[in-house]
Design an enzyme around this catalytic site. Structure first.
Site, mmCIF file in Angstrom:
data_model
loop_
_atom_site.group_PDB
_atom_site.id
_atom_site.type_symbol
_atom_site.label_atom_id
_atom_site.label_comp_id
_atom_site.label_asym_id
_atom_site.label_seq_id
_atom_site.Cartn_x
_atom_site.Cartn_y
_atom_site.Cartn_z
ATOM 1 N N GLU A 20 103.868 21.916 75.259
ATOM 2 C CA GLU A 20 103.603 23.206 74.326
ATOM 3 C C GLU A 20 104.885 23.977 74.120
ATOM 4 O O GLU A 20 105.031 24.489 73.119
ATOM 5 C CB GLU A 20 102.597 24.178 75.544
ATOM 6 C CG GLU A 20 101.481 23.828 75.746
ATOM 7 C CD GLU A 20 100.706 24.729 76.634
ATOM 8 O OE1 GLU A 20 99.372 24.229 76.859
ATOM 9 O OE2 GLU A 20 101.377 25.706 77.094
ATOM 10 N N LYS B 288 82.110 54.585 46.555
ATOM 11 C CA LYS B 288 82.268 53.542 47.442
ATOM 12 C C LYS B 288 83.392 52.572 47.688
ATOM 13 O O LYS B 288 83.665 52.194 48.666
ATOM 14 C CB LYS B 288 80.916 52.998 47.811
ATOM 15 C CG LYS B 288 79.806 54.044 48.373
ATOM 16 C CD LYS B 288 78.506 53.046 48.688
ATOM 17 C CE LYS B 288 77.420 53.716 49.246
ATOM 18 N NZ LYS B 288 76.206 53.077 49.773
#
Length: 401
Positions: free
Chosen positions: A92, A229
């Site tokens: 990792e 809107k």
């Protein structure tokens, strides 16, 4: 140890980002203690965090974790006493190092109960681990060297050192969460580049009006006039996603006008309280909330956006007339198309007007009309200097409007 950004210039574009944070840790050391508390603290700040317990049934652990690393904005590496005994942790770490170099991923090391020099020089428990690794991988010493280099690089980065145990674990976790939040906010400021320059300026101006560093509770009204809107949705949505992680609780009430008309203001208030207090079944039919609920609200730093309000009673009932009191640093944003509404509910210096001229400029930029041509066609139109400096686009002319 002081913390600072640990990213480098990216040489290629990263994969689509799915997570804010990936945590690399040795499960046996910290899964049920430090790392679980760290993940919870990040979650309270609405930071999406990946730990390996998210793997679904049947997933191949290797590719799934490597992909999660690539799709994260920040990697936290929790170095503990036995971290180097896990080849999976080391793989990792090597992949995180590669993502930092390739994509400029932010990397923050955390030294939990171990001194950074032990990690950097592979001493003590890390020396024991690598003695075993060299014996185990005697035919693949390049891999061992890769792990050693990744450890040294990570230990040289600025991060958090808890080896001396100078404060409480809770304080350390809060500092880490705040640092991650700061870095994510800094990185997200570049998200404005995905908007046109017009919207970028508007968002920055509204954020300035909000005074986000002030501990006072602040209400801002955004008036969009005839542009309706589409402007409300864009401004409200962008502000909500950019600011949410800075607050303990958030609520976006969309189409307040329509919902209030259909269900009434008490329904709106219940929706707000359910989001803020995280009680999905909460329902209050009385005019006022209970003293205990009010006390909980007063201890919570909230971000509330009331979208498309057309009646002052709607916003007053929710937050602005004293019925609900929120914690220090809270911000309430009201968007409206009603010219008179903001005068009734918000102080005059906290009103942001998105006017007719603004709409024309934005429209011109969106469809490729040179702003100079708009200004020539409409001499009375004020065009800001930044807009006048935009290069001409060949696709339209003012006569085609």
């Amino acid at each position: 140890m002081a913390s600072s950004s640990s990213s480098s210039s990216s040489s290629s574009n990263p994969p689509p980002q799915k997570y804010d944070v990936f945590i690399s840790f040795r499960g046996a050391d910290t899964r049920d203690t430090f790392t679980s508390h760290l993940k919870a603290a990040l979650g309270r700040k609405k930071i999406e965090t990946y730990m390996d317990d998210k793997l679904g049934m049947g997933d191949k652990i290797g590719p799934a974790l490597l992909q999660a690393i690539e799709k994260s904005k920040v990697s936290l590496i929790v170095f503990s006493k036995n971290y180097a005994f896990s080849t999976w942790c080391l793989d990792e770490l090597a992949h995180i190092s590669e993502c930092k170099k390739r994509y400029g991923q932010i990397v923050i090391p955390i030294f939990y109960g171990i001194d950074p020099s032990q990690v950097r020089k592979q001493q003590d428990s890390y020396a024991v681990a690598f003695a075993q690794l060299e014996e185990r991988f005697e035919d693949n010493m390049d891999k061992v060297l890769m792990w050693r280099n990744a450890l040294k690089e990570a230990a040289d980065m600025s991060g958090f050192d808890n080896s001396k145990r100078t404060g409480t674990e809770a304080d350390l976790i809060e500092k880490i969460a705040e640092d991650v939040l700061t870095k994510l906010n800094r990185a997200s400021s570049s998200d404005l580049k995905d908007l046109d320059q017009f919207y970028s300026r508007k968002i920055e101006e509204i954020e300035s009006l909000l005074g986000l560093n002030s501990p006072d509770v602040c209400t801002v009204c955004i008036y969009v006039g005839i542009w309706g809107k589409s402007w409300l949705a864009t401004l409200g949505d962008v502000l909500f996603h950019r600011l949410s992680c800075q607050f303990e609780a958030t609520c976006f009430l969309a189409d307040v006008k329509g919902v209030s008309k259909s269900h009434g203001p008490k329904h709106l208030r219940n929706l707000l309280l359910r989001d803020i207090l995280k009680e999905k079944d909460l329902s209050i039919d009385t005019k006022n909330v209970s003293p205990f609920i009010q006390e909980r609200l007063s201890r919570t730093k909230v971000l509330i956006i009331l979208d498309d309000v057309n009646d002052s009673s709607q916003s007053e009932y929710q937050a602005c007339a004293g019925r609900l009191k929120f914690g220090p640093g809270s911000r309430i944003i009201i968007t409206t198309r009603d010219r008179s509404l903001h005068k009734k509910t918000v102080h005059h210096d906290k009103i942001y007007k998105f006017g007719h001229k603004d709409g024309l400029i934005s429209w011109a930029l969106k469809i490729g009309v040179p702003v100079r041509d708009i200004a020539a066609a409409l001499p009375a139109l004020y065009v800001p200097q930044w807009a006048s400096d935009q290069p001409a686009q060949p696709s339209h002319s003012a006569g085609q409007l």
